[in-house]
Design a protein around this motif. Structure first.
Motif, PDB file in Angstrom:
ATOM      1  N   LEU A  79       7.025 -11.195  -0.370  1.00 30.47           N
ATOM      2  CA  LEU A  79       8.187 -10.478   0.160  1.00 30.47           C
ATOM      3  C   LEU A  79       7.911  -8.988   0.264  1.00 30.47           C
ATOM      4  O   LEU A  79       8.561  -8.281   1.033  1.00 30.47           O
ATOM      5  CB  LEU A  79       9.404 -10.719  -0.745  1.00 30.47           C
ATOM      6  CG  LEU A  79       9.884 -12.179  -0.841  1.00 30.47           C
ATOM      7  CD1 LEU A  79      11.030 -12.300  -1.823  1.00 30.47           C
ATOM      8  CD2 LEU A  79      10.303 -12.695   0.537  1.00 30.47           C
ATOM      9  N   TYR A 136      20.476 -16.528 -14.129  1.00 32.23           N
ATOM     10  CA  TYR A 136      19.131 -16.075 -13.775  1.00 32.23           C
ATOM     11  C   TYR A 136      18.702 -14.810 -14.518  1.00 32.23           C
ATOM     12  O   TYR A 136      17.747 -14.152 -14.113  1.00 32.23           O
ATOM     13  CB  TYR A 136      19.023 -15.889 -12.252  1.00 32.23           C
ATOM     14  CG  TYR A 136      19.042 -17.215 -11.530  1.00 32.23           C
ATOM     15  CD1 TYR A 136      17.909 -18.007 -11.456  1.00 32.23           C
ATOM     16  CD2 TYR A 136      20.217 -17.699 -10.961  1.00 32.23           C
ATOM     17  CE1 TYR A 136      17.925 -19.234 -10.826  1.00 32.23           C
ATOM     18  CE2 TYR A 136      20.251 -18.926 -10.329  1.00 32.23           C
ATOM     19  CZ  TYR A 136      19.089 -19.692 -10.261  1.00 32.23           C
ATOM     20  OH  TYR A 136      19.102 -20.927  -9.637  1.00 32.23           O
ATOM     21  N   GLN A 179       3.210 -19.673 -10.533  1.00 33.84           N
ATOM     22  CA  GLN A 179       4.529 -20.128 -10.099  1.00 33.84           C
ATOM     23  C   GLN A 179       5.361 -19.008  -9.488  1.00 33.84           C
ATOM     24  O   GLN A 179       6.239 -19.263  -8.669  1.00 33.84           O
ATOM     25  CB  GLN A 179       5.271 -20.752 -11.287  1.00 33.84           C
ATOM     26  CG  GLN A 179       4.672 -22.068 -11.748  1.00 33.84           C
ATOM     27  CD  GLN A 179       5.360 -22.620 -12.986  1.00 33.84           C
ATOM     28  OE1 GLN A 179       6.509 -22.283 -13.263  1.00 33.84           O
ATOM     29  NE2 GLN A 179       4.666 -23.447 -13.743  1.00 33.84           N
ATOM     30  N   VAL A 180       5.094 -17.765  -9.893  1.00 35.35           N
ATOM     31  CA  VAL A 180       5.933 -16.653  -9.418  1.00 35.35           C
ATOM     32  C   VAL A 180       5.224 -15.716  -8.455  1.00 35.35           C
ATOM     33  O   VAL A 180       5.851 -14.867  -7.839  1.00 35.35           O
ATOM     34  CB  VAL A 180       6.471 -15.831 -10.620  1.00 35.35           C
ATOM     35  CG1 VAL A 180       7.286 -16.709 -11.539  1.00 35.35           C
ATOM     36  CG2 VAL A 180       5.337 -15.167 -11.404  1.00 35.35           C
ATOM     37  N   PRO A 219      -0.244 -13.108  -1.690  1.00 37.26           N
ATOM     38  CA  PRO A 219      -0.123 -13.674  -3.044  1.00 37.26           C
ATOM     39  C   PRO A 219      -1.462 -14.076  -3.658  1.00 37.26           C
ATOM     40  O   PRO A 219      -1.664 -13.914  -4.857  1.00 37.26           O
ATOM     41  CB  PRO A 219       0.777 -14.901  -2.829  1.00 37.26           C
ATOM     42  CG  PRO A 219       1.575 -14.579  -1.614  1.00 37.26           C
ATOM     43  CD  PRO A 219       0.643 -13.788  -0.740  1.00 37.26           C
ATOM     44  N   GLY A 243       4.107 -16.058  -5.591  1.00 31.45           N
ATOM     45  CA  GLY A 243       4.508 -16.149  -4.188  1.00 31.45           C
ATOM     46  C   GLY A 243       5.542 -15.112  -3.788  1.00 31.45           C
ATOM     47  O   GLY A 243       5.618 -14.702  -2.613  1.00 31.45           O
ATOM     48  N   TRP A 244       6.335 -14.636  -4.766  1.00 29.25           N
ATOM     49  CA  TRP A 244       7.346 -13.624  -4.447  1.00 29.25           C
ATOM     50  C   TRP A 244       6.723 -12.311  -4.002  1.00 29.25           C
ATOM     51  O   TRP A 244       7.380 -11.508  -3.333  1.00 29.25           O
ATOM     52  CB  TRP A 244       8.241 -13.367  -5.670  1.00 29.25           C
ATOM     53  CG  TRP A 244       9.066 -14.558  -6.046  1.00 29.25           C
ATOM     54  CD1 TRP A 244       8.887 -15.378  -7.119  1.00 29.25           C
ATOM     55  CD2 TRP A 244      10.199 -15.087  -5.345  1.00 29.25           C
ATOM     56  NE1 TRP A 244       9.825 -16.374  -7.137  1.00 29.25           N
ATOM     57  CE2 TRP A 244      10.650 -16.215  -6.054  1.00 29.25           C
ATOM     58  CE3 TRP A 244      10.881 -14.707  -4.173  1.00 29.25           C
ATOM     59  CZ2 TRP A 244      11.747 -16.970  -5.647  1.00 29.25           C
ATOM     60  CZ3 TRP A 244      11.962 -15.466  -3.773  1.00 29.25           C
ATOM     61  CH2 TRP A 244      12.393 -16.574  -4.498  1.00 29.25           C
ATOM     62  N   ARG A 245       5.438 -12.100  -4.330  1.00 28.83           N
ATOM     63  CA  ARG A 245       4.781 -10.862  -3.895  1.00 28.83           C
ATOM     64  C   ARG A 245       4.702 -10.797  -2.370  1.00 28.83           C
ATOM     65  O   ARG A 245       4.556  -9.725  -1.797  1.00 28.83           O
ATOM     66  CB  ARG A 245       3.356 -10.776  -4.479  1.00 28.83           C
ATOM     67  CG  ARG A 245       3.293 -10.837  -6.001  1.00 28.83           C
ATOM     68  CD  ARG A 245       3.606  -9.509  -6.648  1.00 28.83           C
ATOM     69  NE  ARG A 245       3.548  -9.605  -8.104  1.00 28.83           N
ATOM     70  CZ  ARG A 245       2.463  -9.341  -8.821  1.00 28.83           C
ATOM     71  NH1 ARG A 245       1.356  -8.949  -8.226  1.00 28.83           N
ATOM     72  NH2 ARG A 245       2.488  -9.462 -10.132  1.00 28.83           N
TER      73      ARG A 245
END
Length: 937
Positions: free
Chosen positions: A810, A286, A803-804, A815, A806-808
């Motif tokens: 957290l 990763y 795509q990324v 988002p 959504g991590w916001r």
């Protein structure tokens, strides 16, 4: 309680709306005798009279009654069909921009002719949207008889048309086509370089057939046009060798959400395997530099765990072919996106095709909201009424049937195992066929339809081969003898070529037809069989008295068959499993009880079905065993029906959330798309974009001076070397900026003015040297091409961001708001880059005069992407619409793309790499994959 009481006294909202149409229906009926007395020419002349009235200031609503009456009379004279009163009401609902829910067999195709004719009189074009090319062509020809009789022109948009043919079809008063064709034409139009090349002429009014299928089911998937990237087939094949070495404990599978993820142990194991294969050369899996490897690994894992051969796809002629989850049909050429299809090709050990990059995209929600007015027809919309209202502002109006529905809907039968369920189904088929009742058996996938077919064959039944003209004779023989048949038909993706005839004859007494999905088939099941299709098939080439005699025999036999089928209880719809959506079950049920005919429906379920298994049937199975349910026994109770409906409602709610979520994000892109597309149109429409070019150049100068000389900064803080470099880079000028900076008391404004003056003079000289007319053309092309290039890059960036983002969440941030903010900043960056790129090119461009080449769109492929499943639902080969050779765009030019050399049709060594869907360079006219590129076993 008070609501139900009020409904009894005053009627429902739907009842009151239907009542409001009655006076207009009566007025249309009152005109019937008057119009019957007119000659064909007098009836046709009414079209010009209506147009004259509209030009004089009348509205479409003012002429609705006489226009509808005219269409009804024209239908009687051309098709021999007369619109029922309820069909007139359906037409009014469509004209008002609402959805008419009409049962199967109520004549939706004929209903559409009323509002289509009325709205076409305005001269702005009417689009009729169908679910497939077959229906578009059929309806354009069939209903076109009415329109042409009344003096209107009809066009049809299907695969393989070139731009000229498309433009002619869109220029017609009425245009038939599929939702995909309309959407892709819109995207392609906004990639053209001249207004004259655009094919669509606006979005005035559209009627969507099977509106729930198109605006609900398929709206989960944006339309995407993409271009090919570099070939990575070796990487896919290498990763595919690794995935089968994982155990089920190495990943977590969620069938409900269609997702799979590695566990910590699985991650460590896959890292070891990738290192052993030489794929992971540095860092951990990763780490940022291994992002591409992670992407391919995830897609390979999905291909092996979430997608099943013969259910989600089949392998045919060395290709992975997708099966449409809604219709059960094969979709040749359509491809899953983001590398998933390549992962499946590697899994099945067939040739891996290259990936694609997004060039343009739009969701169906945002495409269909472009229309000034939108209407829709379907047999099943009430369950999705809230979504239609919220997303499209479309109200659903339930239209009563012409005759009361006489179908009996039995309670579901639930068995513990699938085997028990299938045994019960076969017993029911045999009993119903024996008494002469035609049976339509519904399944949820090709795999299950073929499994049931195998079980029937084991029981002594024979599969009908519809390619044999005499194949149905044993079925007719059994029907004449009044006994049950041992012959059955299968309607699924493997037999779609014969589907119209299979459906048409499914009403013969005792006939057994297995179907994967009945939505959008476009052919009604007529009890006794379809006499017209039998005549066409059986009497091909027979003429004279012999034909007349045999036609009469067929008509008499079909009539006798109908009486027997009616006496046996009409069509029996037997569902072998519940679908995720109630609408699809209702579509299947709706095939029975057509136009007041008797009918019956029942669904057989097992606790092993996907719907039951995913939604917690384990507890139910344990409970049933404790209660002593024996093998072969079924649970039959209305409560079971309610429980299953609740499970289906959960799936529908989840899918609605997916579509809403897509729309929220796409609305952000849609605002930017509108700006870019409108700007392109303005650029194309203007004779000269010189003022825009000058503004861009001055904007670049403003930016580079502001960066080098910040506001209120001292002279020693100025970045003069950076300013000089930027002047050389963006303006192609070598100016004494250092000398200017040393002058006493000089300010940024003066430096800006001097740079501007020098740049303007240099550009004026360039214009004078090449002539203003030539530079007008060059400026427009550079501007449009630069905008297109940056917009494509912007789409890719937004796709990755989405795509990324959504991590916001957290970090306790929304988002969607984060996406809006980031997308706005990216768009501002795009505008800045556009100014710099256009200015830099035009300040350096060297004009060379030579014979101009015909402009074509870049190589591209259509995609219909589902972000939830990665599914591509569009037929990739587009014929001339995507370039004269198909989706490769430039494929028709006999050039080896890797070397730029001429291809010799007789020498394959000069061809280089040829796309599978390209025309074969040998000149046969076939696709490469069906000619020299054919796989040989």
């Amino acid at each position: 309680m008070f609501g139900s009481l009020a409904k009894k006294i005053f009627g429902s909202v739907n009842d009151r709306r239907l009542k409001s149409y009655r006076p207009k229906v009566a007025a249309i009926n009152a005109l019937e005798a008057e119009l019957e007395a007119l000659s064909d020419e007098q009836l046709r002349a009414r079209t010009e009279e209506f147009r004259a009235q509209l030009a004089a200031g009348k509205t479409l609503d003012d002429i609705l009654v006489p226009a509808f009456a005219t269409v009804r009379e024209a239908a009687k004279r051309t098709l021999g069909q007369r619109h029922f009163d309820v069909q007139l009401i359906g037409g009014m609902v469509l004209h008002e921009g609402s959805i008419a829910e009409m049962r199967t067999g109520e004549g939706k195709t004929l209903v559409a002719t009323l509002p289509v004719y009325l709205n076409a009189l305005a001269g702005k074009g009417v689009h009729v949207v169908t679910v497939n090319d077959y229906l578009a062509k059929r309806d354009a020809e069939w209903m076109g008889q009415i329109y042409r009789f009344l003096g209107l022109s009809v066009g049809v948009i299907v695969h393989g048309l070139d731009d000229e043919e498309r433009a002619q079809a869109y220029a017609a008063d009425i245009t038939y086509g599929t939702n995909n064709e309309y959407g892709f034409d819109y995207l392609r139009d906004n990639m053209k370089y001249e207004m004259a090349q655009m094919v669509q002429r606006g979005h005035n009014f559209a009627i969507v057939d099977e509106v729930d299928s198109i605006l609900i089911d398929e709206a989960r998937t944006p339309l995407i046009i993409s271009g090919p990237l570099d070939d990575r087939s070796d990487l896919y094949n290498a990763i595919d060798k690794v995935i089968p070495r994982l155990n089920k404990s190495d990943y977590e599978l969620d069938e409900k959400q269609r997702s799979v993820a590695l566990t910590e142990e699985g991650t460590e194991k896959i890292e070891e395997l990738l290192r052993a294969e030489g794929l992971l050369t540095e860092g951990d899996l990763y780490d940022a530099q291994n992002a591409t490897l992670v992407h391919h690994m995830n897609q390979a894992l999905r291909a092996h765990t979430l997608f099943q051969r013969d259910k989600d796809y089949i392998v045919r002629n060395g290709e992975v072919v997708i099966i449409d989850e809604f219709t059960g049909r094969m979709m040749p050429g359509r491809r899953y996106s983001e590398g998933l299809h390549q992962a499946l090709e590697a899994k099945e050990h067939v040739q891996v095709q290259p990936e694609n990059q997004t060039l343009a995209s739009i969701t169906f929600q945002n495409y269909f909201r472009l229309y000034d007015k939108l209407g829709g027809m379907t047999g099943t919309a009430a369950t999705e009424a809230d979504e239609f209202l919220e997303i499209y502002n479309l109200e659903v109006v339930e239209i009563p049937t012409n005759r009361p529905v006489a179908r009996v809907d039995d309670d579901d039968e639930v068995y513990r195992t699938a085997e028990e369920r299938y045994r019960a189904v076969i017993r029911d088929i045999e009993a119903s066929s024996a008494k002469g009742q035609p049976i339509l058996v519904g399944t949820t996938s090709i795999e299950k339809s073929e499994y049931l077919a195998e079980l029937l064959i084991k029981e002594g039944y024979k599969l009908i081969d519809f390619e044999n003209p005499q194949a149905l004779e044993p079925l007719y023989k059994d029907a004449r003898a009044g006994r049950g048949t041992k012959h059955f038909a299968v309607l699924n993706a493997r037999f779609h070529e014969q589907e119209a005839f299979i459906v048409a004859q499914a009403g013969v007494p005792g006939a057994i037809t297995i179907a994967t999905n009945m939505a959008g088939r476009g052919t009604d099941i007529q009890l006794g069989g379809n006499a017209k299709m039998r005549i066409e098939r059986e009497l091909a080439g027979v003429e004279g008295e012999e034909r007349a005699r045999r036609e009469k025999d067929i008509l008499d036999e079909v009539s006798a068959f109908k009486e027997r089928a009616l006496a046996a209880g009409g069509l029996y719809v037997l569902g072998t499993e519940r679908h995720e959506s109630r609408r699809i079950d209702n579509q299947l049920r709706g095939r029975s009880g057509r136009q007041g005919d008797p009918g019956r429906s029942k669904f057989y379920l097992s606790l092993q079905d996907d719907l039951m298994r995913i939604f917690g049937s384990d507890r139910m199975d344990g409970m049933l065993q404790k209660l002593g349910l024996k093998e072969g026994e079924a649970i039959i109770h209305p409560w079971i029906n309610k429980a299953i409906e609740r499970a289906q409602a959960k799936v529908e709610a989840r899918n609605f959330d997916i579509r809403k979520n897509i729309l929220k994000y796409d609305n952000v892109m849609n605002d930017q798309r509108k700006v870019v597309f409108e700007q392109r149109k303005e650029f194309m429409a203007e004779e000269s974009v010189r003022d825009t070019i000058d503004d861009m150049r001055h904007g670049v100068i403003e930016d580079i001076v502001a960066r080098a000389i910040p506001e209120n900064a001292y002279a020693e803080q100025w970045d003069i070397q950076g300013l000089k470099a930027n002047v050389a880079n963006f303006l192609n000028l070598d100016l004494p900026v250092e000398e200017w900076a040393k002058e006493e008391g000089i300010a940024d404004d003066e430096i800006r003015e001097r740079i501007t003056k020098a740049a303007d003079e240099a550009y004026a000289q360039r214009v004078e040297a090449n002539s203003s007319e030539v530079m007008n053309y060059v400026e427009k092309q550079v501007l449009l091409q630069s905008l297109d290039h940056l917009w494509r890059e912007h789409l890719v960036t937004l796709d990755h961001l989405r795509q990324v983002i959504g991590w916001r969440g957290l970090a306790q941030r929304d988002p969607l708001n984060e996406y809006k903010s980031e997308a706005f900043e990216l768009f501002n960056t795009l505008v800045g880059h556009l100014r710099e790129q256009v200015t830099g090119q035009l300040m350096r461009i060297q004009v060379v005069f030579q014979q101009p080449e015909a402009q074509t769109l870049p190589p591209m492929f259509p995609q219909h992407l589902d972000p939830a499943t990665g599914e591509n639902e569009f037929d990739m080969p587009q014929g001339a619409a995507f370039g004269e050779g198909g989706p490769q765009g430039f494929a028709a030019t006999a050039i080896n793309p890797s070397t730029g050399t001429q291809r010799d049709p007789n020498n394959p060594s000069t061809w280089g790499r040829v796309s599978r869907n390209e025309p074969c360079p040998c000149g046969s006219g076939k696709k490469f994959k069906h000619c020299h590129g054919q796989f040989v076993a």
